[in-house]
Motif scaffolding. Structure first.
Motif, mmCIF file in Angstrom:
data_model
loop_
_atom_site.group_PDB
_atom_site.id
_atom_site.type_symbol
_atom_site.label_atom_id
_atom_site.label_comp_id
_atom_site.label_asym_id
_atom_site.label_seq_id
_atom_site.Cartn_x
_atom_site.Cartn_y
_atom_site.Cartn_z
ATOM 1 N N LEU A 1 0.574 4.760 8.205
ATOM 2 C CA LEU A 1 0.282 3.379 7.863
ATOM 3 C C LEU A 1 1.154 2.459 8.703
ATOM 4 O O LEU A 1 2.304 2.783 8.998
ATOM 5 N N ASP B 1 -4.481 -3.836 16.847
ATOM 6 C CA ASP B 1 -5.379 -2.744 16.500
ATOM 7 C C ASP B 1 -4.890 -1.445 17.132
ATOM 8 O O ASP B 1 -4.359 -1.439 18.247
ATOM 9 N N GLU C 1 6.122 0.580 8.727
ATOM 10 C CA GLU C 1 5.347 1.738 9.173
ATOM 11 C C GLU C 1 5.813 2.966 8.409
ATOM 12 O O GLU C 1 7.007 3.134 8.142
ATOM 13 N N ALA D 1 1.981 -1.948 9.413
ATOM 14 C CA ALA D 1 1.756 -3.359 9.087
ATOM 15 C C ALA D 1 1.881 -4.168 10.366
ATOM 16 O O ALA D 1 2.937 -4.723 10.670
ATOM 17 N N HIS E 1 -0.643 -6.600 13.354
ATOM 18 C CA HIS E 1 -1.935 -7.188 13.689
ATOM 19 C C HIS E 1 -2.597 -6.524 14.903
ATOM 20 O O HIS E 1 -3.777 -6.749 15.148
ATOM 21 N N LYS F 1 -1.019 -6.404 6.543
ATOM 22 C CA LYS F 1 -1.004 -5.421 5.465
ATOM 23 C C LYS F 1 -0.651 -4.044 6.015
ATOM 24 O O LYS F 1 -0.924 -3.732 7.174
ATOM 25 N N LEU F 2 -0.053 -3.234 5.141
ATOM 26 C CA LEU F 2 0.268 -1.859 5.515
ATOM 27 C C LEU F 2 -1.020 -1.050 5.402
ATOM 28 O O LEU F 2 -1.448 -0.682 4.305
ATOM 29 N N GLU F 3 -1.653 -0.792 6.549
ATOM 30 C CA GLU F 3 -2.973 -0.168 6.563
ATOM 31 C C GLU F 3 -2.965 1.092 7.414
ATOM 32 O O GLU F 3 -2.135 1.265 8.298
ATOM 33 N N SER F 4 -3.940 1.944 7.149
ATOM 34 C CA SER F 4 -4.029 3.226 7.853
ATOM 35 C C SER F 4 -4.382 3.028 9.314
ATOM 36 O O SER F 4 -5.312 2.293 9.660
ATOM 37 N N GLN G 1 0.830 -1.183 0.000
ATOM 38 C CA GLN G 1 0.000 0.000 0.000
ATOM 39 C C GLN G 1 0.871 1.241 0.000
ATOM 40 O O GLN G 1 1.927 1.298 0.595
#
Length: 427
Positions: free
Chosen positions: A412, A418, A259, A414, A416, A403-406, A3
């Motif tokens: 961002l 939260d 990150e 990556a 697990h 996954k590299l998520e916002s 991402q």
């Protein structure tokens, strides 16, 4: 983890450099015989071993005109390979690099020449990157000569550059060994800027220099950026340097960005455990604050055989452990499972002795039964069954690639874990 980095400067509409899933793998073996995997008794080959060093393993980002993107991480994480691959000094394995909207791999001779004029590199070691047998005037003029400038124009431009980087006209005819490390890095900067590039990739440009010289070089680079409108990709392992020069930061581990985000946010609210561990490792000069409390444990895994799932899970202080383990118990369980996977478990002793070798305390009854069954399978030579038995307990960090998520505006990660479950961070 492909991402894209977000949070571009408002003053820019289109990226100067766009990187999509950039991958660079180096083959481990070069010969046919050495690439064969053999049977346990060594009598006959089983299959070809296609193992490779995954130096850069799917990196994506945009770099906009006039900004500085810092790439940080431990030695061996792939930062320098990323730099060399971006400039075409090393052929990429997969992915795409676009410069002003055009793929660099499709450039013809003239376009490639223009790209190399517009994208320059400042190397890590100012000593080895300068030819000791040539005078610095000629070294700085090399790009100009390649661009077709005549001798008179070259000399004028070199003298102008020497002044801009804080050197004198009398230095024109001297050799590299006559300069200090900081002066040699100024020469490198002058060479990189000689033909007015738009992009400068700086690979550890101040490592090995003392603090006062580092500050001078960094200040010079920022002044040159403002004067020429330069775009920097700044690679370093020094987080304090990145905090002072970068607009955005990408944290790299074993070939991946784990990150990314604006520098202010990443230093005050880091999300990924690796980023937090790096920040905890930075000495703080304030005597009223805590000392260095590094939370990194163990060695960096081999890039030719990276861990499954999250590559950082083997060292992660925030590893998600399955029930009914404590974190320490699960670390011991992972060590047992690793030895079973490698078929190095000692099976010539009784199961109780094997258990006591790995576990420092009593295990929950259900886990103890699983361990006993696995040891029994291994003792019978049924290594696959032993592995399958131990796979009953598996952390999501081992099982799934994050996954590299916002996790926040422009940030961002990556991981697990939260973002709502992440503890507050102070640095």
């Amino acid at each position: 983890m492909s991402q894209r980095l977000q949070q571009r400067p408002e003053k820019s509409d289109e990226p100067l450099l766009r990187v999509e899933n950039l991958t660079k793998h180096f083959p481990v073996n070069t010969g046919f015989i050495s690439s064969l995997r053999w049977s346990s008794d060594g009598r006959f080959p089983l299959e070809l071993d296609s193992q490779s060093v995954r130096a850069v393993d799917g990196v994506s980002f945009d770099l906009y005109p006039g900004e500085t993107l810092g790439v940080v991480g431990e030695s061996g994480c792939g930062k320098s390979t990323l730099a060399r691959t971006l400039l075409g000094l090393t052929d990429l394995t997969d992915g795409a690099v676009e410069f002003r909207g055009t793929r660099t791999t499709t450039f013809d001779g003239d376009a490639k020449h223009e790209f190399r004029r517009n994208a320059q590199m400042v190397f890590q070691d100012p000593q080895s990157s300068l030819n000791p047998r040539r005078k610095i005037g000629n070294i700085i003029a090399d790009p100009l000569e390649a661009a077709g400038w005549n001798e008179e124009r070259r000399r004028e431009r070199v003298l102008e550059l020497l002044g801009q980087v804080g050197l004198k006209e009398e230095h024109y005819g001297r050799y590299p060994h006559e300069f200090s490390g900081g002066q040699r890095q100024r020469i490198n900067l002058a060479r990189a800027l000689s033909i007015n590039p738009d992009l400068v990739i700086a690979d550890e440009p101040v490592s090995g220099l003392d603090m006062s010289v580092q500050a001078q070089i960094l200040s010079l680079m920022q002044d040159l950026q403002e004067e020429y409108g330069l775009t920097y990709l700044f690679i370093t392992h020094d987080l304090s340097v990145i905090r002072n020069v970068a607009d955005r930061v990408a944290v790299m581990y074993l070939g991946d960005f784990v990150e990314t985000g604006p520098v202010d946010r990443l230093f005050t609210e880091p999300h990924h455990p690796y980023t937090r561990a790096l920040l905890d490792s930075v000495p703080n000069p304030d005597p009223d604050t805590r000392g260095v409390e590094s939370r990194l444990v163990g060695d960096v895994p081999s890039p030719s055989d990276p861990p499954s799932g999250c590559k950082f899970h083997t060292r992660c202080p925030a590893l998600i452990v399955p029930d009914p383990f404590t974190r320490e118990e699960y670390r011991e369980y992972m060590e047992l499972r690793s030895d079973v996977c490698n078929e190095t478990l000692q099976t010539d002793t009784d199961p109780a002795s094997v258990r006591s070798h790995y576990f420092t305390s009593s295990l929950p009854a259900a886990v103890d039964q699983t361990v006993e069954r696995a040891i029994s399978h291994a003792s019978d030579g049924d290594w696959d069954d032993a592995q399958s038995t131990l796979a009953e307990y598996l952390s999501p960090c081992e099982a799934h690639i994050p996954k590299l998520e916002s996790v926040a505006d422009g940030q961002l990660s990556a991981c697990h874990i939260d973002s709502d479950d992440r503890e507050a961070f102070s640095w």
